[in-house]
Scaffold this motif. Structure first.
Motif, short mmCIF file in Angstrom:
data_model
loop_
_atom_site.label_atom_id
_atom_site.label_comp_id
_atom_site.label_asym_id
_atom_site.label_seq_id
_atom_site.Cartn_x
_atom_site.Cartn_y
_atom_site.Cartn_z
N PRO A 1 44.43 31.00 52.49
CA PRO A 1 44.09 30.96 51.05
C PRO A 1 42.85 31.77 50.68
CG PRO A 1 43.51 28.89 52.10
CD PRO A 1 44.23 29.70 53.14
N ALA A 2 42.00 32.09 51.66
CA ALA A 2 40.74 32.78 51.34
C ALA A 2 40.96 34.12 50.62
CB ALA A 2 39.92 32.98 52.61
N PRO A 3 41.85 35.02 51.10
CA PRO A 3 42.07 36.28 50.37
C PRO A 3 42.70 36.10 49.00
CG PRO A 3 43.59 36.09 52.21
CD PRO A 3 42.59 35.00 52.37
N ILE A 4 43.49 35.03 48.82
CA ILE A 4 44.06 34.76 47.49
C ILE A 4 42.95 34.43 46.51
CG2 ILE A 4 45.64 33.28 46.19
CD1 ILE A 4 47.19 32.81 48.77
N VAL A 5 42.03 33.57 46.93
CA VAL A 5 40.90 33.20 46.08
C VAL A 5 40.04 34.42 45.79
CG1 VAL A 5 38.81 31.79 45.94
CG2 VAL A 5 40.90 30.83 46.93
N LEU A 6 39.79 35.24 46.81
CA LEU A 6 38.97 36.44 46.62
C LEU A 6 39.64 37.41 45.64
CD1 LEU A 6 36.51 38.18 47.36
CD2 LEU A 6 37.86 39.11 49.26
N ALA A 7 40.95 37.59 45.77
CA ALA A 7 41.66 38.49 44.86
C ALA A 7 41.58 38.00 43.41
CB ALA A 7 43.12 38.62 45.30
N LEU A 8 41.71 36.69 43.22
CA LEU A 8 41.60 36.12 41.87
C LEU A 8 40.20 36.31 41.31
CD1 LEU A 8 43.59 32.79 42.40
CD2 LEU A 8 44.35 34.81 41.15
N LEU A 9 39.18 36.12 42.14
CA LEU A 9 37.80 36.30 41.68
C LEU A 9 37.51 37.75 41.33
CD1 LEU A 9 35.93 33.99 44.25
CD2 LEU A 9 36.36 33.53 41.82
N ILE A 10 37.98 38.67 42.18
CA ILE A 10 37.77 40.10 41.90
C ILE A 10 38.48 40.50 40.62
CG2 ILE A 10 38.28 42.44 42.72
CD1 ILE A 10 37.78 41.44 45.56
N ASN A 11 39.68 39.96 40.42
CA ASN A 11 40.44 40.30 39.21
C ASN A 11 39.75 39.81 37.95
OD1 ASN A 11 42.99 41.22 37.91
ND2 ASN A 11 43.18 39.06 37.39
N GLU A 12 38.98 38.72 38.05
CA GLU A 12 38.31 38.18 36.87
C GLU A 12 36.99 38.86 36.56
OE1 GLU A 12 39.58 35.88 34.77
OE2 GLU A 12 41.38 36.15 35.98
N MET A 13 36.53 39.75 37.47
CA MET A 13 35.27 40.47 37.23
C MET A 13 35.47 41.50 36.13
SD MET A 13 33.74 41.02 41.04
CE MET A 13 33.29 39.62 42.07
N VAL A 14 34.53 41.55 35.21
CA VAL A 14 34.64 42.44 34.06
C VAL A 14 33.96 43.77 34.33
CG1 VAL A 14 34.13 42.72 31.61
CG2 VAL A 14 34.76 40.46 32.51
N HIS A 15 32.78 43.73 34.94
CA HIS A 15 32.01 44.95 35.17
C HIS A 15 32.65 45.76 36.30
CE1 HIS A 15 28.67 47.69 35.65
NE2 HIS A 15 28.07 47.11 34.60
N PRO A 16 33.10 46.99 36.05
CA PRO A 16 33.82 47.77 37.08
C PRO A 16 32.98 48.11 38.29
CG PRO A 16 33.37 49.12 35.14
CD PRO A 16 33.02 47.72 34.77
N ARG A 17 31.67 48.37 38.11
CA ARG A 17 30.83 48.73 39.25
C ARG A 17 30.64 47.54 40.20
NH1 ARG A 17 25.89 52.62 37.05
NH2 ARG A 17 27.22 54.37 36.37
N ILE A 18 30.41 46.38 39.64
CA ILE A 18 30.28 45.18 40.47
C ILE A 18 31.60 44.88 41.18
CG2 ILE A 18 29.83 42.70 40.43
CD1 ILE A 18 27.97 43.13 38.09
N LYS A 19 32.69 45.10 40.47
CA LYS A 19 34.01 44.86 41.04
C LYS A 19 34.25 45.78 42.24
CE LYS A 19 38.79 44.37 39.46
NZ LYS A 19 39.69 44.46 38.27
N ARG A 20 33.91 47.07 42.10
CA ARG A 20 34.09 48.02 43.21
C ARG A 20 33.17 47.67 44.38
NH1 ARG A 20 34.59 51.89 38.93
NH2 ARG A 20 32.37 52.40 39.14
N PHE A 21 31.94 47.25 44.07
CA PHE A 21 30.99 46.90 45.12
C PHE A 21 31.49 45.70 45.93
CE2 PHE A 21 27.47 44.16 46.49
CZ PHE A 21 26.84 45.03 47.39
N VAL A 22 31.98 44.67 45.25
CA VAL A 22 32.48 43.48 45.93
C VAL A 22 33.69 43.84 46.79
CG1 VAL A 22 33.53 41.21 45.60
CG2 VAL A 22 31.58 41.89 44.21
N GLN A 23 34.59 44.65 46.26
CA GLN A 23 35.76 45.07 47.03
C GLN A 23 35.35 45.80 48.30
OE1 GLN A 23 38.09 46.82 43.50
NE2 GLN A 23 39.71 46.20 44.92
N THR A 24 34.40 46.72 48.17
CA THR A 24 33.95 47.50 49.33
C THR A 24 33.22 46.63 50.33
OG1 THR A 24 33.70 49.45 47.89
CG2 THR A 24 32.63 49.52 50.04
N ALA A 25 32.34 45.76 49.85
CA ALA A 25 31.54 44.90 50.74
C ALA A 25 32.41 43.93 51.53
CB ALA A 25 30.50 44.14 49.93
N THR A 26 33.47 43.43 50.91
CA THR A 26 34.35 42.49 51.62
C THR A 26 35.39 43.21 52.48
OG1 THR A 26 35.79 42.40 49.65
CG2 THR A 26 34.09 40.70 49.88
#
Length: 313
Positions: free
Chosen positions: A102-127
């Protein structure tokens, strides 16, 4: 008048192949190198399974080794370590399924809810980056952090607590194994779920907003139901691999002090095959593991088709 599909269904296998060759000749030719690689590196080595039924000798080979039937399997079932390694394998696989799936499902939902594109890209890259770190390096980092002079024991010393031998105490092994597994693979595993989310029709969200649905309700009534085929498919595959616990990380993490919780089928096969050179016995254990994996896969697919109307086939 019969349709093309009906005509094809009535053809013989050879006629279907000729029809497919006529329509998709270039694609079939392009697939030949891949089929050859699969045959050489996936199917041809399966001949070695026969050693599970032999008193295999490295010098005599398969043709000269004595056939002993199911004696190797009988030895495994009567082995004093049988229940321990099977229990450890199932528990590690089950805990990994309960927490890592379930961990990647939760992460995908959280990333999808991020509004700021730069923060979204940073979180995707960091994880996503930890996936490319070698298992050896990850275990090395863990040993540096949890050793006697590591940062964790330094923090315990700062509050006058006794140091803990994390890698020599059985109670911490499974938590460290599963926790490091989640940290390493959660970003990479979330990619498929993010791809499923991007395929959802945005008009559904627009209609939900007009009806006054909150973001939380949109996740449960739109996002998760739309992700259902992907989740079910990956869950079936995860259940099928529940006993296929990789031995690399366990081999680097465990010691005789933690055998009671860390010794699994794959590490037992490694010790029997490499150190004891009991190749027939280790092949029998590996074959047993593969058969159990197939049974779990078929069972998961059957129950998924029966109760959820979704399956791999």
């Amino acid at each position: 008048m019969a349709t093309t599909a009906e005509k094809i269904s009535k053809m013989s296998i050879f006629s279907k192949f000729l029809y497919d060759w006529k329509c998709n000749r270039s694609f079939l030719l392009m697939s030949i190198p891949g089929l050859i690689i699969i045959a050489l590196f996936a199917y041809y080595p399966m001949v070695g399974v026969l050693t599970a039924f032999q008193d295999y000798s490295l010098f005599k080979g398969m043709s000269g080794s004595e056939w002993i039937g199911f004696d190797n399997f009988r030895r495994f079932f009567e082995d004093p370590n049988f229940f321990r390694i099977v229990k450890n394998t199932f528990l590690l696989g089950l805990y990994n399924l309960l927490w890592s799936f379930p961990a990647p499902i939760v992460l995908a939902l959280l990333i999808n809810e991020m509004v700021h594109p730069r923060i979204k890209r940073f979180v995707q890259t960091a994880t996503y980056l930890p996936y490319f770190i070698s298992v050896v390096v990850i275990v090395g980092i863990m040993k540096s952090m949890f050793s006697d002079a590591g940062i964790v024991n330094d923090m315990l010393a700062a509050v006058d607590a006794d140091p803990i031998q994390f890698f020599n105490e059985s109670g911490f092994f499974r938590s460290m194994y599963i926790g490091s597994d989640i940290w390493q693979g959660v970003g990479y595993s979330s990619i498929l779920y993010l791809a499923a989310i991007t395929g959802i029709d945005t008009e559904m969200y627009d209609a939900a907003k007009i009806d006054g649905c909150s973001r939380f309700k949109q996740i449960f009534h739109i996002t998760l139901p739309s992700m259902r085929p992907t989740i079910i498919t990956l869950f079936i595959l995860a259940v099928g691999s529940i006993v296929s616990v990789g031995f690399e990380k366990i081999l680097l993490m465990y010691s005789p002090a933690t055998y009671d919780v860390a010794d699994v089928i794959s590490t037992y096969v490694y010790r029997k095959g490499i150190f004891d050179q009991d190749y027939g016995f280790s092949s029998a254990i590996g074959l047993f593991n593969s058969v159990v994996s197939i049974i779990f896969l078929l069972g998961a697919n059957y129950f998924s088709k029966k109760f959820l109307d979704e399956g791999l086939w």
